[in-house]
Design a protein around this motif. Sequence first.
Motif, mmCIF file in Angstrom:
data_model
loop_
_atom_site.group_PDB
_atom_site.id
_atom_site.type_symbol
_atom_site.label_atom_id
_atom_site.label_comp_id
_atom_site.label_asym_id
_atom_site.label_seq_id
_atom_site.Cartn_x
_atom_site.Cartn_y
_atom_site.Cartn_z
ATOM 1 N N ASP A 1 29.598 32.714 -3.259
ATOM 2 C CA ASP A 1 29.170 34.038 -3.725
ATOM 3 C C ASP A 1 29.799 35.144 -2.880
ATOM 4 O O ASP A 1 29.856 35.043 -1.651
ATOM 5 N N VAL A 2 30.250 36.195 -3.549
ATOM 6 C CA VAL A 2 30.728 37.379 -2.834
ATOM 7 C C VAL A 2 29.505 38.216 -2.479
ATOM 8 O O VAL A 2 28.779 38.676 -3.358
ATOM 9 N N CYS B 1 25.302 42.393 -2.525
ATOM 10 C CA CYS B 1 25.341 43.825 -2.839
ATOM 11 C C CYS B 1 25.794 44.081 -4.280
ATOM 12 O O CYS B 1 25.594 45.174 -4.805
ATOM 13 N N PHE B 2 26.377 43.071 -4.915
ATOM 14 C CA PHE B 2 26.934 43.267 -6.264
ATOM 15 C C PHE B 2 25.915 42.853 -7.324
ATOM 16 O O PHE B 2 26.146 41.933 -8.104
ATOM 17 N N PHE B 3 24.794 43.537 -7.350
ATOM 18 C CA PHE B 3 23.701 43.163 -8.248
ATOM 19 C C PHE B 3 23.689 43.983 -9.533
ATOM 20 O O PHE B 3 22.856 43.748 -10.401
ATOM 21 N N SER B 4 24.607 44.942 -9.655
ATOM 22 C CA SER B 4 24.661 45.768 -10.867
ATOM 23 C C SER B 4 25.812 45.319 -11.754
ATOM 24 O O SER B 4 26.963 45.289 -11.320
ATOM 25 N N ARG B 5 25.494 44.986 -12.978
ATOM 26 C CA ARG B 5 26.482 44.468 -13.925
ATOM 27 C C ARG B 5 26.654 45.453 -15.072
ATOM 28 O O ARG B 5 25.667 46.007 -15.564
ATOM 29 N N LEU B 6 27.897 45.645 -15.473
ATOM 30 C CA LEU B 6 28.170 46.537 -16.598
ATOM 31 C C LEU B 6 27.840 45.835 -17.910
ATOM 32 O O LEU B 6 28.342 44.736 -18.183
ATOM 33 N N TRP C 1 25.291 50.416 -16.045
ATOM 34 C CA TRP C 1 25.135 49.471 -14.936
ATOM 35 C C TRP C 1 23.688 49.020 -14.901
ATOM 36 O O TRP C 1 22.782 49.853 -14.814
ATOM 37 N N CYS D 1 22.245 42.211 1.344
ATOM 38 C CA CYS D 1 22.158 43.614 0.908
ATOM 39 C C CYS D 1 20.946 44.317 1.511
ATOM 40 O O CYS D 1 19.871 43.726 1.636
ATOM 41 N N VAL E 1 20.765 43.213 -12.220
ATOM 42 C CA VAL E 1 20.461 41.932 -12.858
ATOM 43 C C VAL E 1 20.017 40.859 -11.861
ATOM 44 O O VAL E 1 19.687 39.747 -12.266
ATOM 45 N N ASP E 2 20.027 41.183 -10.560
ATOM 46 C CA ASP E 2 19.614 40.194 -9.560
ATOM 47 C C ASP E 2 18.315 40.631 -8.887
ATOM 48 O O ASP E 2 18.080 41.820 -8.666
ATOM 49 N N LEU F 1 31.199 44.009 0.594
ATOM 50 C CA LEU F 1 32.451 44.487 1.168
ATOM 51 C C LEU F 1 32.101 45.533 2.210
ATOM 52 O O LEU F 1 31.305 46.439 1.954
#
Lengths: 129, 129
Positions: free
Chosen positions: A26-27, A104-109, A114, A97, A117-118, A30
């Motif tokens: 998982d990323v 940190c990448f919990f927002s999905r287009l 946005w 996060c 989703v997590d 950044l």
Amino acid sequence: MDWLDDVKWDAQGLVPVIAQEQGTGDVLMLAWMNREALRQTAALGRAVYFSRSRGKLWFKGEDSGHAQTVHEIRLDCDRDVLLLRVTQQGHQPGIACHTGRHSCFFSRLGDGAWQAVDAVLKDPRAIYG
Amino acid sequence: MDWLDDVKWDAQGLVPVIAQEQGTGDVLMLAWMNREALRQTAALGRAVYFSRSRGKLWFKGEDSGHAQTVHEIRLDCDRDVLLLRVTQQGHQPGIACHTGRHSCFFSRLGDGAWQAVDAVLKDPRAIYG
């Protein structure tokens, strides 16, 4: 140290750094490093970033307890981006996060917006309180 | 479009973008997008970056044939980094790097030096020739 000179630091003396979770792939986030942050990361085996907002070294986990053990440091072909393989400490599953989420990448287009989703795994007030 | 305004573009109108391979979870590369690149990426379902060296849109794969189909676009908590889930087209396994390697992150720090640890899958002269 020569290997630190091999990195192409930008005009601010920084490079972007991707933290990827060992095992899951998982990323997580950044962040940014300057030369001293990278030197300390390699020396300590834990992620030390440079906080652009605070203008100083950021020992990831110093406030949250969610430190990152660093297993591997990679540099990209242009020598201006780093990739860390890390284990996220302090909670299971790991919380990278500041919102208390895994990544940190919990927002999905989706549908032109946005969408978060997590799930929040831990209340940030309990992390930083 | 509102969702494009939600992104915190930097002083140059750019944000860093991580491309992660669908299925393997491998981090393939980091590139940059401006507003138009992100708009086109979402519209086309393929990765369109902004080339900082060439100063224009970069339709990934336009020269190499190694385009990226985009399955998902995510934004981080600070709204200034994007994460793409992609399938790397044109070769099996996928080649994201201009050196002919799977990933741009083929150099690993070890014994105080950066060492190329991943194989070249295709001669770059055959890719761009």
